[in-house]
Design an enzyme around this catalytic site. Structure first.
Site, mmCIF file in Angstrom:
data_model
loop_
_atom_site.group_PDB
_atom_site.id
_atom_site.type_symbol
_atom_site.label_atom_id
_atom_site.label_comp_id
_atom_site.label_asym_id
_atom_site.label_seq_id
_atom_site.Cartn_x
_atom_site.Cartn_y
_atom_site.Cartn_z
ATOM 1 N N HIS A 272 0.729 -1.262 -0.067
ATOM 2 C CA HIS A 272 0.043 0.063 -0.144
ATOM 3 C C HIS A 272 0.827 1.370 0.000
ATOM 4 O O HIS A 272 0.617 2.200 0.507
ATOM 5 C CB HIS A 272 -0.851 -0.032 1.082
ATOM 6 C CG HIS A 272 -2.111 -0.976 1.141
ATOM 7 N ND1 HIS A 272 -3.116 -0.828 0.571
ATOM 8 C CD2 HIS A 272 -2.062 -2.293 1.602
ATOM 9 C CE1 HIS A 272 -4.021 -1.866 0.573
ATOM 10 N NE2 HIS A 272 -3.345 -2.721 1.222
ATOM 11 N N ASP A 335 -1.069 -4.777 6.142
ATOM 12 C CA ASP A 335 -1.913 -5.884 5.269
ATOM 13 C C ASP A 335 -1.682 -6.162 4.010
ATOM 14 O O ASP A 335 -1.132 -5.206 3.340
ATOM 15 C CB ASP A 335 -3.422 -5.160 5.540
ATOM 16 C CG ASP A 335 -3.406 -3.801 4.882
ATOM 17 O OD1 ASP A 335 -2.317 -2.915 5.076
ATOM 18 O OD2 ASP A 335 -4.462 -3.366 4.102
ATOM 19 N N GLU A 336 -2.251 -7.076 3.466
ATOM 20 C CA GLU A 336 -2.224 -7.264 1.934
ATOM 21 C C GLU A 336 -0.712 -6.890 1.292
ATOM 22 O O GLU A 336 -0.884 -6.451 0.147
ATOM 23 C CB GLU A 336 -3.326 -6.401 1.299
ATOM 24 C CG GLU A 336 -4.553 -6.784 1.716
ATOM 25 C CD GLU A 336 -5.545 -5.885 1.200
ATOM 26 O OE1 GLU A 336 -6.713 -6.313 0.847
ATOM 27 O OE2 GLU A 336 -5.578 -4.530 1.113
ATOM 28 N N ALA A 337 0.117 -7.444 1.894
ATOM 29 C CA ALA A 337 1.787 -7.231 1.257
ATOM 30 C C ALA A 337 1.679 -8.373 0.360
ATOM 31 O O ALA A 337 2.774 -9.021 0.637
ATOM 32 C CB ALA A 337 2.612 -7.206 2.325
ATOM 33 N N HIS A 338 0.946 -8.586 -0.870
ATOM 34 C CA HIS A 338 0.881 -9.652 -1.542
ATOM 35 C C HIS A 338 2.193 -9.572 -2.476
ATOM 36 O O HIS A 338 2.586 -10.806 -3.239
ATOM 37 C CB HIS A 338 -0.380 -9.612 -2.490
ATOM 38 C CG HIS A 338 -1.620 -9.656 -1.573
ATOM 39 N ND1 HIS A 338 -1.913 -10.346 -0.518
ATOM 40 C CD2 HIS A 338 -2.886 -8.991 -1.825
ATOM 41 C CE1 HIS A 338 -2.834 -10.329 0.099
ATOM 42 N NE2 HIS A 338 -3.619 -9.316 -0.799
#
Ligand code: NGO
Length: 524
Positions: A272, A335-338
Site C-alpha cells: 500500500h 495488510d495485503e503485502a501480496h
C-alpha cells in the site's frame, strides 16, 4: 455572567410553580413510555434506574458546578447546552444553593478510568467519575437525557427536562475506535473534526487515521517533503488530493483530545505504498519511480525490503510521526503485502517494529503482523471474517491483545444492501442488524474476552468523498459497534436495541447527520 440573587430566586420560584411534566414509567418503546429515559441510552449503560419523579428542569438559573480538575469537561458541557437553550449556564466552583449540574472527581473502584455515576434528581444533576475521561463519557449520557432539540445550533424556546434516575456505567473494552481512510479520498481538517464530534457522542475513544496508501500520502514529513507535496496530490479516480501540514495534524490531534479521543496514525507498509514509491525513486529496488495510481487495486506495491534506504525512510517517518503523537500507538499497516515475499515480510517487520519502540511508541498493525511474532505490547487489528486464524490465536496466547474489526460486521464501507449507492460489498452486505449482531469474544477461535483490546469500525473511502457520505455509511452502524465495545454483553438484544436506536434519529436530524433510514428500524 452575574445574576442578582433576587432575580435568581424569582426565576426558581416561577419555574417550580410551573411544575414538571408528568411522565409514566414503562418499558422503552411501550405505549405510555416517556420520550426519554436513562434506560434508552446508546451505548447501553451497565445499570440504569429510571425515576420519572426525579426529572430535572434546566433553567436560565442553572449553573455548572465544577470541582477542581473538571473544568475542561464543564466548559465542553456548557458549549453543548448553550446554543439551543440560550441559557448562561455559568461554570462555577460551588453551586451555592442554585440548581446545578455538578461535576465531581472521586475514587470509585466500581467504575475504573472511563466509567461514571450519574444521578438526576429534581434539585440537580450529579456526575461523578475518577477521571476527566469518565466525566466526559458521563456527559454523553447526560446529553441523551435531554430533548433532541438540545443539539440544535440555535435557541429553541421550550422546556429542557433531563430524564430522572441513576446510572452506573463503565466500558466492557478499553478501546472503542473508528477509522477514517483519508488516503483514498482526502478529508479536510474540519471534516475530520466533524466526524470526531459525531463519534465522541457514542463514547468512541480512539480515532485511527489511515494516512498513506497507494493513492495518496496525507501527512507532511519534513525530512521527505515531497511525500505530501507530490505524493499527496492524487486520490482515487483522479479526485483532488491533499495533505495535513504537521501544524494542521497537531490541531486535529488536540481537537480529538478535547473530545477525549486518542488519535492513532497509520502509515501502511510494506505494501500500500505506491504514493511514496511514485514520489521517491530510491524507494524502489530498481531505483525507478513507479507511476502514480488512482485505481483501487490492492496488493501490487511493496517497499524494497533489501535496501538500507527503505529503513532510513521508515525511521524518518516514524520519528516525525511519533513526535506528533501523544498517544501510545503507531499503526504500521502490514495488510495485503501480496507482492512482498513472506520471508521479506518477516524481515521487514523485524526491522521496523523496533524502530517504533525506539521512538517510544507501541506497535499496532493489521492482523498480518501477528505472523512476525511482535512484542506482546503490540496490538494486531483483526479484519477477517472470524473463525480460525492460528497466527492471531498464537499472538493472543503469547499475551498480545487483539483489536476486533471484522470486515463482514464492522467495516462501515460495506453496503447496507445491493442498492446502497456508496460502498463496496466484497466482505458482506451489512444491514444495521448485522453490524450489531456479533460478539468480539466469540469471533476468532482462541481469542476470548480477556485477550481483546476492543473494537474498531473502519471506514475505507474508495467510494466516499464527502462528509455526507461518511455520515450515511457510519450512521446508524457506528453506534452499534460502539455499543458492542462499551456495553456489557448481557445488555445485547436486537429488539431492545432497535427501539433505543430509533430514539437517536431526532438527535442526528438536529445535528444535520445524513443517516441511512434502515427498514429494520421503526424511525417513526
Ligand atoms: C481491506 C484493505 C483496504 C481496503 C478495504 C476495503 C484492509 C485491512 N485492507 O481492509 O486496503 O480499502 O479492505 O474494504
Amino acid at each position: 455572567m452575574r445574576l442578582s440573587r433576587a432575580v435568581l430566586t424569582a426565576a426558581v420560584v416561577s419555574l417550580t410553580a410551573a411544575g414538571l411534566p408528568a411522565s409514566a414509567s414503562a418499558a422503552p418503546g411501550a405505549p405510555g413510555a416517556p420520550e426519554r429515559s436513562v434506560t434508552d441510552i446508546v451505548p447501553a449503560p451497565v445499570s440504569a434506574k429510571a425515576d420519572p419523579r426525579a426529572d430535572f428542569r434546566l433553567t436560565p438559573v442553572t449553573v455548572i458546578a465544577a470541582d477542581r480538575g473538571t473544568g475542561q469537561v464543564a466548559d465542553y458541557l456548557r458549549g453543548l447546552l448553550r446554543p439551543a437553550t440560550g441559557y448562561p449556564l455559568p461554570v462555577v466552583p460551588h453551586a451555592a444553593g442554585l440548581p446545578s449540574i455538578s461535576l465531581k472527581l472521586g475514587h470509585d473502584p466500581r467504575i475504573g478510568t472511563e466509567g461514571y455515576e450519574l444521578k438526576v434528581a429534581r434539585d440537580g444533576v450529579t456526575l461523578k467519575a475518577n477521571t476527566a475521561d469518565g466525566l466526559f463519557e458521563g456527559v454523553q449520557s447526560l446529553r441523551q437525557l435531554l430533548p433532541s432539540a438540545i443539539d440544535a445550533r440555535r435557541v429553541q424556546h421550550r422546556t429542557w427536562t433531563v430524564a430522572g434516575g441513576t446510572i452506573l456505567d463503565y466500558p466492557r473494552f478499553a478501546e472503542r475506535g473508528a477509522m477514517l481512510d483519508v488516503a483514498r479520498h482526502f478529508f479536510e481538517p474540519d471534516q475530520v473534526k466533524l466526524y470526531i464530534d459525531q463519534i465522541a457522542q457514542y463514547k468512541v475513544n480512539t480515532l485511527h487515521l489511515h494516512l498513506a496508501d497507494d493513492q495518496g500520502w496525507r501527512i507532511e514529513i519534513k525530512s521527505w517533503p515531497k511525500l505530501a507535496t507530490v505524493g499527496g496530490k492524487t486520490a482515487v479516480d483522479g479526485d483532488p488530493g491533499g495533505y495535513y501540514t504537521q501544524a494542521q495534524y497537531r490541531d486535529i490531534v488536540a481537537y480529538a483530545a478535547s473530545r477525549h479521543i486518542t488519535v492513532i496514525p497509520e502509515i501502511d507498509m510494506p505494501g500500500h505504498t505506491n504514493a511514496a514509491q511514485s514520489t521517491y525513486a530510491e524507494l524502489n529496488c530498481d531505483g525507478k519511480a513507479v507511476p502514480p495510481r488512482t485505481d483501487t487495486e490492492v496488493g501490487y506495491s511493496s517497499l524494497c525490503i533489501s535496501s538500507p534506504i527503505t529503513y532510513r525512510f521508515v525511521e524518518d517517518v516514524v520519528r516525525e510521526l511519533a513526535a506528533l503523537t501523544p498517544g501510545p500507538y503507531l499503526h504500521i499497516g502490514g495488510d495485503e503485502a501480496h507482492s512482498t515475499p513472506p520471508a521479506d515480510y518477516l524481515t521487514f517487520e523485524r526491522k521496523v517494529q523496533p524502530i517504533v519502540a525506539k521512538y517510544g511508541k507501541k506497535v499496532t498493525g493489521w492482523h498480518e503482523i501477528a505472523k512476525s511474532v511482535p512484542p506482546v505490547s503490540a496490538v494486531p487489528q483483526y479484519w477477517d471474517f472470524g473463525g480460525d486464524n492460528p497466527d492471531v490465536a498464537a499472538a493472543a496466547a503469547r499475551g498480545n491483545k487483539i483489536l476486533m474489526s471484522p470486515a463482514n460486521y464492522a467495516y462501515l464501507d460495506m453496503k447496507y444492501n445491493p442498492q446502497t449507492p456508496l460502498g463496496q460489498d466484497w466482505a458482506a452486505l451489512i444491514e444495521v442488524r448485522d453490524g450489531y449482531g456479533w460478539d468480539p469474544a466469540t469471533l476468532v477461535n482462541g481469542v476470548g474476552e480477556s485477550r481483546i483490546a476492543g473494537v474498531e469500525a473502519p471506514l475505507w473511502t474508495e467510494t466516499i468523498r464527502t462528509s455526507n457520505d461518511i455520515e450515511y455509511m457510519a450512521f446508524p452502524r457506528l453506534p452499534g459497534i460502539a455499543e458492542i465495545g462499551w456495553s456489557p454483553r448481557s445488555t445485547h438484544n436486537w429488539d431492545a436495541y432497535r427501539l433505543r436506536l430509533a430514539k437517536q434519529a431526532p438527535r442526528w436530524v438536529a445535528q444535520g447527520i445524513d443517516f441511512y433510514r434502515s427498514p429494520q428500524v421503526d424511525w417513526k
